[in-house]
Write a protein that holds these residues in place. Structure first.
Motif, PDB file in Angstrom:
ATOM      1  N   TRP A 159       0.991  -1.388  -0.165  1.00 41.32           N
ATOM      2  CA  TRP A 159      -0.009  -0.052  -0.136  1.00 41.32           C
ATOM      3  C   TRP A 159       0.791   1.455  -0.106  1.00 41.32           C
ATOM      4  N   ARG A 160       1.893   1.227   0.993  1.00 46.49           N
ATOM      5  CA  ARG A 160       2.751   2.453   0.898  1.00 46.49           C
ATOM      6  C   ARG A 160       3.434   2.614  -0.531  1.00 46.49           C
ATOM      7  N   GLU A 161       3.760   1.446  -1.189  1.00 45.02           N
ATOM      8  CA  GLU A 161       4.384   1.868  -2.541  1.00 45.02           C
ATOM      9  C   GLU A 161       3.792   2.068  -3.488  1.00 45.02           C
ATOM     10  N   GLN A 162       2.293   1.571  -3.516  1.00 43.13           N
ATOM     11  CA  GLN A 162       1.628   2.133  -4.587  1.00 43.13           C
ATOM     12  C   GLN A 162       1.003   3.499  -4.208  1.00 43.13           C
ATOM     13  N   SER A 163       0.825   3.867  -2.858  1.00 47.06           N
ATOM     14  CA  SER A 163       0.356   5.310  -2.699  1.00 47.06           C
ATOM     15  C   SER A 163       1.493   6.267  -3.134  1.00 47.06           C
ATOM     16  N   ALA A 164       2.854   5.957  -2.728  1.00 48.96           N
ATOM     17  CA  ALA A 164       3.834   6.823  -3.175  1.00 48.96           C
ATOM     18  C   ALA A 164       3.822   6.970  -4.416  1.00 48.96           C
ATOM     19  N   LEU A 165       3.736   6.119  -5.278  1.00 45.66           N
ATOM     20  CA  LEU A 165       3.935   6.290  -6.845  1.00 45.66           C
ATOM     21  C   LEU A 165       2.454   6.994  -7.379  1.00 45.66           C
ATOM     22  N   ASP A 166       1.610   6.915  -6.830  1.00 48.45           N
ATOM     23  CA  ASP A 166       0.190   7.351  -7.155  1.00 48.45           C
ATOM     24  C   ASP A 166       0.447   9.034  -6.992  1.00 48.45           C
ATOM     25  N   LEU A 167       0.959   9.413  -5.687  1.00 48.98           N
ATOM     26  CA  LEU A 167       1.105  10.389  -5.421  1.00 48.98           C
ATOM     27  C   LEU A 167       2.163  11.316  -6.243  1.00 48.98           C
ATOM     28  N   LEU A 168       3.333  10.743  -6.434  1.00 47.27           N
ATOM     29  CA  LEU A 168       4.416  11.129  -7.037  1.00 47.27           C
ATOM     30  C   LEU A 168       3.954  11.650  -8.452  1.00 47.27           C
ATOM     31  N   LEU A 169       2.964  10.470  -9.173  1.00 48.45           N
ATOM     32  CA  LEU A 169       2.493  11.011 -10.429  1.00 48.45           C
ATOM     33  C   LEU A 169       1.741  12.012 -10.554  1.00 48.45           C
ATOM     34  N   MET A 170       0.638  11.997  -9.427  1.00 45.74           N
ATOM     35  CA  MET A 170      -0.098  13.409  -9.236  1.00 45.74           C
ATOM     36  C   MET A 170       0.700  14.506  -9.132  1.00 45.74           C
ATOM     37  N   ALA A 171       1.795  14.764  -8.678  1.00 45.97           N
ATOM     38  CA  ALA A 171       2.649  15.501  -8.400  1.00 45.97           C
ATOM     39  C   ALA A 171       3.402  16.004  -9.779  1.00 45.97           C
ATOM     40  N   LEU A 172       3.269  14.926 -10.814  1.00 44.30           N
ATOM     41  CA  LEU A 172       3.840  15.687 -12.052  1.00 44.30           C
ATOM     42  C   LEU A 172       2.715  15.731 -13.168  1.00 44.30           C
ATOM     43  N   ASP A 173       1.356  15.901 -12.562  1.00 43.21           N
ATOM     44  CA  ASP A 173       0.316  16.333 -13.515  1.00 43.21           C
ATOM     45  C   ASP A 173       0.263  17.849 -13.571  1.00 43.21           C
ATOM     46  N   GLY A 174       0.628  18.258 -14.817  1.00 40.50           N
ATOM     47  CA  GLY A 174       0.428  19.754 -15.026  1.00 40.50           C
ATOM     48  C   GLY A 174      -0.939  20.490 -15.153  1.00 40.50           C
ATOM     49  N   ASP A 175      -1.867  19.513 -14.968  1.00 43.57           N
ATOM     50  CA  ASP A 175      -3.327  20.086 -14.981  1.00 43.57           C
ATOM     51  C   ASP A 175      -3.759  20.328 -13.624  1.00 43.57           C
ATOM     52  N   LEU A 176      -3.053  19.964 -12.782  1.00 36.98           N
ATOM     53  CA  LEU A 176      -3.459  20.112 -11.344  1.00 36.98           C
ATOM     54  C   LEU A 176      -2.948  21.284 -10.864  1.00 36.98           C
ATOM     55  N   SER A 194       6.819  12.241  -0.531  1.00 36.55           N
ATOM     56  CA  SER A 194       8.244  12.311  -0.160  1.00 36.55           C
ATOM     57  C   SER A 194       8.263  11.575   1.312  1.00 36.55           C
ATOM     58  N   ARG A 195       7.369  11.784   2.193  1.00 37.07           N
ATOM     59  CA  ARG A 195       7.339  10.925   3.448  1.00 37.07           C
ATOM     60  C   ARG A 195       7.138   9.621   3.400  1.00 37.07           C
ATOM     61  N   LEU A 196       6.364   8.978   2.483  1.00 38.65           N
ATOM     62  CA  LEU A 196       6.330   7.848   2.214  1.00 38.65           C
ATOM     63  C   LEU A 196       7.612   7.177   1.665  1.00 38.65           C
ATOM     64  N   LEU A 197       8.052   8.217   0.873  1.00 39.33           N
ATOM     65  CA  LEU A 197       9.628   7.521   0.353  1.00 39.33           C
ATOM     66  C   LEU A 197      10.659   7.635   1.131  1.00 39.33           C
ATOM     67  N   ALA A 198      10.681   8.024   2.237  1.00 34.27           N
ATOM     68  CA  ALA A 198      11.698   8.016   3.234  1.00 34.27           C
ATOM     69  C   ALA A 198      11.903   6.769   3.756  1.00 34.27           C
ATOM     70  N   ARG A 199      11.228   5.830   3.679  1.00 38.05           N
ATOM     71  CA  ARG A 199      11.654   4.461   3.870  1.00 38.05           C
ATOM     72  C   ARG A 199      12.306   3.947   2.578  1.00 38.05           C
ATOM     73  N   THR A 200      13.297   3.457   3.106  1.00 38.90           N
ATOM     74  CA  THR A 200      14.388   2.819   1.641  1.00 38.90           C
ATOM     75  C   THR A 200      13.575   1.873   0.881  1.00 38.90           C
ATOM     76  N   GLU A 201      12.972   0.777   1.689  1.00 34.53           N
ATOM     77  CA  GLU A 201      12.180  -0.248   0.718  1.00 34.53           C
ATOM     78  C   GLU A 201      11.141   0.384  -0.149  1.00 34.53           C
ATOM     79  N   VAL A 202      10.408   1.270   0.158  1.00 38.58           N
ATOM     80  CA  VAL A 202       9.488   2.018  -0.652  1.00 38.58           C
ATOM     81  C   VAL A 202      10.099   2.768  -1.729  1.00 38.58           C
ATOM     82  N   CYS A 203      11.040   3.550  -1.506  1.00 42.42           N
ATOM     83  CA  CYS A 203      11.833   4.197  -2.465  1.00 42.42           C
ATOM     84  C   CYS A 203      12.413   3.318  -3.276  1.00 42.42           C
ATOM     85  N   LEU A 204      12.790   2.250  -3.151  1.00 47.09           N
ATOM     86  CA  LEU A 204      13.535   1.200  -4.207  1.00 47.09           C
ATOM     87  C   LEU A 204      12.440   0.581  -5.068  1.00 47.09           C
ATOM     88  N   ALA A 205      11.220   0.410  -4.311  1.00 50.75           N
ATOM     89  CA  ALA A 205      10.121  -0.191  -5.083  1.00 50.75           C
ATOM     90  C   ALA A 205       9.585   0.725  -6.172  1.00 50.75           C
TER      91      ALA A 205
END
Lengths: 297, 297
Positions: A66-83, A96-107
């Motif tokens: 869940w952390r990995e998926q959420s981190a990815l979803d939010l990262l992609l949200m941050a890249l959305d120029g329409d928002l 960023s807070r989720l990605l502070a965990r090494t295993e989440v960042c790697l995934a």
């Protein structure tokens, strides 16, 4: 279990239990109907052994997924120029807070190097945030290699059924196969990928998948050469478009079975083959062949 | 993110949802769903339903609740189908133009997802099959609602479906189908009890037949809402009439959305709360972007 939904339903002989990511309570009994609804709506179901109550291992897997998926979803949200910028900033901060965990960042890194960043991703407008910025910068710089790795993958694994191909690819991304290959294509041939291959777990380590993974590496290397060749003859953009179209629009199952062998016979094989098969504009085809110095086909 | 180009307006539901190369409208699923077999099937129970409806009226008159009965019937005639999902699923529905809200069976059939473990797969398909036979797998579920609020036990986001996209392909069952099958101890080959399944246009008769005995004099619209549907987050105690929609629908079939409040329960961890907050913020923004009417539940 669904990482996207952050939920898992454990089915035992007598009871169903619901586990929810981020909720610090013991597994809650739930109605069987909940499982059916879950199965209907969620597209990323994984089935695994939950072990004994209170299913500590399943919970750990769920939380991590869940952390990995959420981190990815939010990262992609941050890249959305329409928002709106405030929302992008908010998404980047939480990612960023989720990605502070090494295993989440790697995934997340593996996921970003497994699929090309969307062309419409607004990288310049990305809020400067720890972990998020570095991951996006790397994915952006590696984009061309990610595209090549994906094209080679589709070619090599085409004979597998859709869902099996998808499953093997997900596994390969998740285990870092794409990351290793992309890094090799970019910097240091053979080092990362060979190391990765040696430490593979099942089922990727078993034939025929393991053999195809080696073929994938070769094919990606060849595609990279072709790309460089196209670039050197100054037709990068035009030929690049033909390549891209060929994989998106042409039903690849209609390619002759010996297509890959043909391309091995000559350095220009894939270009020639692609141009011929996919009906490239005759003028472009002639110009490419003239430039790379082979006879007209 | 840009959506797929719209090709033409659907002549049935008038949504701009007929996309190039696709066999049916994404919003109302016509022409695939235009001969919805569940609707045809429900017509055979019409006579028994009418008998139940008339008996219910007589009973209400005896109880001095004729006005309330008229009020309930009028409210039920305006009722709508509401499907509830969690925030994450709602984000999927409104971010992916190709996302189709569909049944579990359809997902398996389409190869989008693998079947559940055999015992659960059988359970799901058994209930669908007991009601509708072989096309049970094509049924998507919702609840009948007067005020646009559905079953919070299925998620905090209430999706109110536009009548134009479902009225020709929806039927209504008096209860949750799992409970219904269990209550009447239905097994393969048993006929359905008569008078409990209605085509969409006769849903008010079914509501009256089910609820007339609970009517008191001087009831209000709010009372009718609670009579028709009551959900406190526990699926076992949910009380509602179940809507069966033949075929799929996408976000364009959603007329209005009600968004539940953020989950602030103390057992929810900080990370999960943050992720939920950002997703909900994104959802509001996306609903505005798509011009979908929404309000806080």
């Amino acid at each position: 279990m669904s990482a996207r939904a952050g939920r898992a339903i454990v089915v035992s002989d007598s009871e169903h239990y619901l586990l929810e990511a981020g909720r610090q309570i013991p597994p809650q009994p739930c109605a069987p109907g909940q499982l059916n609804n879950f199965l209907s709506l969620v597209s990323d179901i994984r089935q695994l052994e939950a072990g004994a109550f209170p299913f500590a291992e399943a919970r750990q897997t769920l939380e991590r997924g869940w952390r990995e998926q959420s981190a990815l979803d939010l990262l992609l949200m941050a890249l959305d120029g329409d928002l709106e910028p405030g929302l992008r900033e908010d998404a980047a901060q939480v990612a960023s807070r989720l990605l502070a965990r090494t295993e989440v960042c790697l995934a997340v890194r593996h996921r970003l190097l497994g699929t090309p960043l969307p062309k419409e991703a607004d990288i310049e407008g990305l809020p400067e945030t720890p972990h998020v910025t570095e991951l996006v910068r790397e994915a952006s710089h590696s984009r061309e290699m990610v595209v090549i790795a994906n094209q080679a993958w589709d070619r090599v694994f085409w004979d597998f059924g859709h869902s099996e191909r998808r499953e093997i690819k997900d596994r390969c991304i998740w285990e870092g196969g794409f990351t290793a290959l992309v890094k090799d294509l970019q910097f240091d041939p053979d080092r990362h990928f060979q190391h990765w291959l040696r430490h593979l777990g099942t089922p990727l380590a078993e034939p025929p998948v393991s053999d195809l993974l080696r073929k994938w590496q070769e094919m990606a290397g060849r595609f990279l050469e072709e790309t460089r060749l196209c670039r050197s003859v100054g037709l990068e953009q035009e030929v690049g478009e033909v390549f891209s179209r060929s994989l998106k629009q042409v039903p690849l199952e209609k390619l002759p079975r010996n297509a890959l062998d043909l391309s091995e016979k000559a350095r220009t094989g894939i270009i020639l083959h692609t141009l011929t098969l996919h009906g490239a504009d005759p003028n472009l085809r002639r110009r490419v062949l003239d430039k790379i110095g082979v006879g007209r086909a | 993110m840009p959506f797929h180009p719209v090709v033409e307006e659907c002549p049935y539901c008038h949504r701009l949802a007929l996309y190039e190369d696709e066999p049916g409208c994404r919003a109302c699923n016509t022409p695939l769903a235009s001969r919805a077999p569940n609707v045809h099937f429900s017509e055979r129970f019409r006579s028994a339903l009418e008998d139940r409806y008339r008996e219910a009226r007589t009973e209400a008159e005896k109880n001095g609740a004729s006005d309330s009965l008229a009020g309930l019937e009028a409210a039920a005639s305006r009722s709508m189908a509401v499907a509830n999902v969690d925030v994450g699923t709602a984000c999927d529905i409104f971010s992916q133009p190709k996302y189709l809200y569909t049944s579990y069976g359809k997902l398996v059939e389409a190869g989008v997802r693998a079947p559940a473990a055999p015992e659960h797969d059988r359970h799901r398909t058994t209930v669908d099959g007991l009601l509708y036979g072989s096309y049970g797998k094509d049924i998507a579920f919702a609840a009948l609602s007067i005020d646009g609020r559905g079953l919070t036990s299925y998620g905090s986001v209430h999706l109110e479906l536009d009548e134009a996209t479902i009225d020709f392909r929806a039927t209504v069952l008096e209860d949750n189908s799992f409970h219904f099958v269990r209550r009447y101890r239905l097994v393969a080959g048993d006929p359905l009890p008569d008078g409990f399944l209605a085509p969409w246009r006769l849903r008010a008769w079914l509501a009256v037949a089910k609820l007339a005995s609970k009517l008191r004099p001087d009831m209000t619209e709010d009372d009718f809402c609670k009579l028709l549907l009551e959900s406190n987050g526990n699926r076992d105690t949910d009380v509602f009439l179940e809507v069966h929609v033949y075929g799929t629908f996408n976000f364009q079939a959603v007329r209005r959305v009600k968004l539940g409040a953020l989950d602030t329960s103390s057992d929810l961890g900080e990370e999960a709360r943050e992720v939920q907050r950002v997703r909900l913020r994104w959802l509001r923004s996306q609903l505005n972007h798509l011009s979908v009417e929404w309000s806080e539940a």
